[in-house]
Enzyme design. Structure first.
Site, PDB file in Angstrom:
ATOM      1  CG  ASP A 178      -1.730   1.212   1.371  1.00 23.10           C
ATOM      2  OD1 ASP A 178      -1.634   1.892   2.408  1.00 23.10           O
ATOM      3  OD2 ASP A 178      -2.472   1.516   0.426  1.00 23.10           O
ATOM      4  CG  ASP A 216      -1.551   7.771   0.539  1.00 22.68           C
ATOM      5  OD1 ASP A 216      -2.557   7.967  -0.140  1.00 22.68           O
ATOM      6  OD2 ASP A 216      -0.421   8.185   0.231  1.00 22.68           O
TER       7      ASP A 216
END
Length: 572
Positions: free
Chosen positions: A388, A390
């Site tokens: 991922d 953020d």
């Protein structure tokens, strides 16, 4: 009650009245960031005093900052009418009051802002359209949570993330040049001292003990680390004499910057420090928000509510019977501070520095101790790590909408470089609904990812690919995590083998995607909703394969776990 979505959708312009004090402003930052998530298409304006305007300059949640000049052109009744008229012309739909003062509610009432939302404190409830009951102190431990609790009726549900502040590369380079002019080299271990406190003398530790502690750290840590140790003394305007008093008592002269920096320069100096030794003051919170380890001395104030927020900080205090009294000046013998010894503070500082050295050694350690290099690289060919973005690679500010707003977590570059050296394929899969919401366009997102790649390349790391879902959750696309379409596309594009895959993320949807593609799942706790994600997974009777404090720990676990997996068939 929680606001209806239709009511929130009608808010086009939102005014936030921020706190007046530096420490309070820093502790309100997670709530400010939460507003960006609650009102993603709303223009958010911050109204604050000049110092706080500078402190929070560049915050990604803000459309603009208005400066409240009192003393100055907004002082007195005439000044308040002038400011109220200026606010009226900006036609705000809603004002959210982080400041608890009566004046804040009165000003927004005079400005004709239809929605006036804040705690019903200071007798101002009748001026608010939405007076919120002040939470019981037994339920709110820290001031960061106090500000976030104000937003719960608006639908804010996440746990308290750590406050953040934003500096440009240029500001950091300018301070490096200024420190170099004072004889501080980039290779020096710089320690920050903050002996003052603008609130009053009761919060101040003794100047001679600051000096003795600093001298001892310079001598002993310099010999242990093999690096030259330098000290910089900082403080607000008006604290110049106090800074000189500490400097004059030191055997090894420090860089004395008390009263000689703007707030932005102070932030840059603090960020340059390896450790910050301080009383309970605004600069203490600045250091914590910039990720600088803090040793904080508490006496008359309550460390349960105003301690530096986040992990990696140390509180030194003596629980005397009259503390916390919250007085500006001690009426008796100042026992809460005089009982704190140099030995205690020095020991806390040494532990902090040793902890940093341990983390540094851990991040630099090679993973080839039990296998020959050739065997190790061969064993990791065919392994893929999905990441991922953020909250995993960079701090989650709600929406990263400019390249400068991208701030990598410490250790991310080193962690990815280790995967690269081991032959692992590294692929980022990220939901970026800000595109569909109109907060940024594809060109800007490409610039953000160009900066991401540049930051990684500067440290010898790289990504094999970045895949983006630009849709909002209600569009029902297959590419938005926890959907697996982007992972499947990566398989087709890069020839990946999902039987040797891992997924590292900070949210439940990352763990759900891992389950969907048959990858092992690792939850990092660096995101603002990580704790809630873990709670939700456990409520479903599921657990990530591993929970890590950050990407370095996650990569270490992956590199060990790979050794236990059956070998993959690798096409050469």
């Amino acid at each position: 009650m929680v606001w209806e979505s239709v009511r929130k959708a009608s808010i086009k312009r939102l005014l936030v009245r921020g706190p007046n004090w530096i420490g309070d402003a820093v502790m309100s930052e997670p709530a400010l960031a939460a507003l960006q998530e609650l009102f993603p298409t709303t223009e958010i304006t911050l109204l604050v005093k000049p110092t706080i305007a500078e402190l929070l300059r560049g915050h990604p949640a803000l459309h603009q900052v208005l400066v409240y000049e009192d003393p100055g052109r907004h002082a007195g009744i005439t000044g308040k009418w002038t400011l109220a008229g200026a606010l009226r012309r900006l036609r705000f739909d809603l004002a959210i009051l982080f400041q608890n003062a009566f004046e804040a509610a009165l000003l927004t009432f005079l400005a004709g802002i239809p929605g006036r939302y804040g705690y019903a404190t200071d007798g101002r409830g009748f001026l608010l359209s939405d007076p919120i009951t002040v939470p019981e102190r037994t339920k709110i431990v820290h001031q960061v949570q106090y500000y976030l609790e104000l937003l719960r009726p608006l639908g804010s549900e996440g746990p308290a993330g750590s406050p953040r502040l934003f500096l440009s590369d240029e500001e950091g380079k300018a301070i490096d040049r200024r420190l170099a002019e004072s004889g501080v080299a980039e290779s020096d271990l710089l320690l920050g001292l903050n002996p003052g406190s603008t609130y009053g003398g009761a919060k101040r530790w003794l100047p001679d003990r600051f000096a003795e502690t600093a001298d001892r750290l310079i001598r002993e840590q310099g010999s242990h680390s093999g690096r030259r140790v330098r000290v910089v003394i900082v403080g607000a305007r008006g604290e110049e004499a106090l800074g000189r008093a500490v400097a004059d008592r030191m055997q090894i002269k420090p860089v004395q910057l008390s009263g000689r920096t703007t707030i932005r320069e102070l932030m840059a100096v603090i960020k340059r420090c390896a450790l910050f030794l301080t009383n309970d003051t605004g600069p203490m919170h600045i250091a914590a928000a910039l990720g600088v380890p803090v040793v904080a001395l508490f006496g008359p104030t309550d460390s349960r509510t105003t301690s530096p927020f986040g992990n990696g900080h140390t509180i030194v205090r003596h629980p005397v019977e009259c503390s916390p009294c919250l007085l500006r000046e001690c009426p008796i013998d100042h026992r809460c501070m005089t009982r704190i010894s140099v030995e205690e503070v020095y020991g806390a500082a040494v532990k902090q520095l040793e902890s940093q050295k341990s983390e540094s050694r851990k991040s630099e350690a090679t993973d080839l101790t039990t296998l020959r290099p050739s065997d190790f690289v061969t064993s990791l060919k065919g392994i893929t790590v999905f990441l991922d973005r953020d909250g995993t690679l960079n701090r989650d500010s709600g929406y990263v909408t400019t390249p400068d707003a991208l701030e990598l977590f410490p250790g991310v570059v080193e962690a990815l470089a280790r995967l690269n050296r081991a032959g692992v394929r590294v692929v980022v899969i990220t939901n970026q609904s800000g595109i569909a919401r109109g907060l940024l366009d594809n060109s800007t997102l490409e610039q953000i990812h160009d900066r991401l790649r540049a930051l990684l390349e500067a440290g010898g790391a790289s990504l094999d690919a970045i895949y983006v879902c630009p849709h909002t959750p209600d569009e029902g696309c297959a590419c938005r995590k926890p959907g697996t379409a982007l992972a499947e596309r990566a398989v087709a594009d890069l020839g990946l083998d999902l039987s040797g895959a891992y997924m590292v993320g900070d949210q439940k949807r990352d763990m759900d995607m891992a389950r969907g593609v048959g990858a092992k799942s690792l939850l990092v706790t660096t995101g603002p909703t990580s704790a809630q994600a873990l709670t939700d997974l456990q409520a479903e009777g599921r657990q990530p394969d591993y929970v890590a404090s950050g990407l370095i720990e996650a990569v270490e676990w992956i590199l060990e776990d790979v050794k236990t997996r059956p070998p993959l068939t690798v096409n050469r």
